[in-house]
Design a protein around this motif. Sequence first.
Motif, short mmCIF file in Angstrom:
data_model
loop_
_atom_site.label_atom_id
_atom_site.label_comp_id
_atom_site.label_asym_id
_atom_site.label_seq_id
_atom_site.Cartn_x
_atom_site.Cartn_y
_atom_site.Cartn_z
N SER A 28 42.25 56.40 67.13
CA SER A 28 42.12 55.84 65.78
C SER A 28 43.35 55.07 65.33
O SER A 28 43.30 54.35 64.33
CB SER A 28 41.81 56.95 64.78
OG SER A 28 42.71 58.03 64.92
N SER A 32 46.56 49.78 64.18
CA SER A 32 47.82 49.81 63.43
C SER A 32 49.03 49.97 64.35
O SER A 32 50.07 49.34 64.14
CB SER A 32 47.78 50.94 62.39
OG SER A 32 47.40 52.16 62.98
N ASN A 35 44.04 61.07 57.56
CA ASN A 35 42.83 60.26 57.73
C ASN A 35 41.60 61.06 57.32
O ASN A 35 41.60 62.30 57.37
CB ASN A 35 42.69 59.81 59.19
CG ASN A 35 41.96 58.49 59.34
OD1 ASN A 35 41.43 57.96 58.37
ND2 ASN A 35 41.94 57.96 60.55
N TYR A 66 36.26 57.89 61.59
CA TYR A 66 37.26 57.85 60.54
C TYR A 66 37.09 56.61 59.67
O TYR A 66 36.58 55.57 60.12
CB TYR A 66 38.67 57.82 61.14
CG TYR A 66 39.09 59.11 61.78
CD1 TYR A 66 39.16 60.30 61.07
CD2 TYR A 66 39.43 59.14 63.13
CE1 TYR A 66 39.55 61.48 61.67
CE2 TYR A 66 39.83 60.31 63.75
CZ TYR A 66 39.90 61.47 63.03
OH TYR A 66 40.30 62.64 63.63
N THR A 108 39.34 54.65 58.78
CA THR A 108 40.13 53.56 59.37
C THR A 108 39.35 52.80 60.43
O THR A 108 39.50 51.59 60.57
CB THR A 108 41.42 54.12 59.99
OG1 THR A 108 41.09 55.19 60.89
CG2 THR A 108 42.37 54.64 58.93
N LYS A 127 36.86 50.48 58.77
CA LYS A 127 37.56 49.30 58.25
C LYS A 127 37.91 48.34 59.36
O LYS A 127 37.75 47.12 59.22
CB LYS A 127 38.82 49.74 57.50
CG LYS A 127 39.53 48.60 56.80
CD LYS A 127 40.62 49.11 55.87
CE LYS A 127 41.26 47.95 55.10
NZ LYS A 127 42.27 48.42 54.12
N THR A 139 48.77 52.18 55.83
CA THR A 139 47.92 52.28 54.64
C THR A 139 47.01 51.06 54.51
O THR A 139 45.89 51.18 54.04
CB THR A 139 48.76 52.46 53.36
OG1 THR A 139 49.74 51.41 53.27
CG2 THR A 139 49.47 53.80 53.35
N ALA A 164 45.61 49.75 56.92
CA ALA A 164 44.53 50.03 57.86
C ALA A 164 43.58 51.10 57.36
O ALA A 164 42.56 51.39 57.99
CB ALA A 164 45.13 50.47 59.21
N GLY A 165 43.92 51.71 56.21
CA GLY A 165 43.03 52.71 55.63
C GLY A 165 43.56 54.13 55.70
O GLY A 165 42.90 55.05 55.20
N PHE A 166 44.70 54.35 56.32
CA PHE A 166 45.29 55.68 56.37
C PHE A 166 45.85 56.06 55.00
O PHE A 166 46.13 55.20 54.19
CB PHE A 166 46.40 55.76 57.41
CG PHE A 166 45.92 55.72 58.83
CD1 PHE A 166 45.47 56.88 59.46
CD2 PHE A 166 45.91 54.53 59.56
CE1 PHE A 166 45.02 56.85 60.77
CE2 PHE A 166 45.47 54.49 60.87
CZ PHE A 166 45.01 55.65 61.48
#
Length: 274
Positions: free
Chosen positions: A61, A65, A132, A210, A212, A215, A267, A269-271
């Motif tokens: 995952s 990033s 996550n 996840y 992420t 996304k 962040t 990346a969605g974390f």
Amino acid sequence: MTRSGRRTRRIRRSLRASGAGAAVLLAFSACSPSTGSEQDADSAGSSADISGQVTVFAAASLKESFTTLGEKFEQQHPGTEVTFNFGGSDSLAAGITSGAPADVFASASPKTMATVTDAGVTAGEPSTFVRNQLEIATLPGNPEGISTLKDLTASGLKVVLCDQAVPCGAATRKALEAGGLELTPASYEQDVKAALTKVELKEADAAVVYRTDVKAAGDKVTGVDFPEAAEAVNDYPIAVLKGAPNAGAAKAFVELVKSGQGQRVLTDAGFRTP
């Protein structure tokens, strides 16, 4: 000698003393280690000491990033090369404890990191750098109208999950338990990217992955949030490994990941921050 002459001579002596004092002050300032130029030189020197290849084993995952951070690291430290091994955290941990050469391990859960720390192959204590959360990935546009985790249990729906041994699968099991649900998937996949790929290729109607990963997939899938995901948030720990072939570069890479710049990439990346 007139008073005017004596006064002139005193002024000249004062000027000569001032000039000498200024010269000493300038010389002291030039030698002082606290000047900005000297600090910059020290920083450049320490950066120049970092070179060679650094090998990072990281959860699947983190692929997008960490690839970005690897490029930034190489730009900041000319002469370095970051090599990644992305995969399921459990298999990566098994490889490390079996002697696979690596400098850094970034896991998708404390449990898989514990496999490495219990084997005594980390240099110091791991630290959590991001978190996550799960999300349902459906076919583009969500043609099956999936809106809840319970919807995945519907008859005839082809759902894939991460293998229960990997952090994504363990989190999914925890979310299902939180919802009092049972789900028999069409298949269990070796890591989160493999599960997502099944939906991207339209070989499955949905997968639990996840946030992420949804996304990163862009318009290849549609994401669906579900409340049970809040009960199964994963912490991601990172550590330099004992006997790392390039310990200096390994420490510098971990510092980049945990820095403000690294956290912005993650962040974005969605974390979530720890």
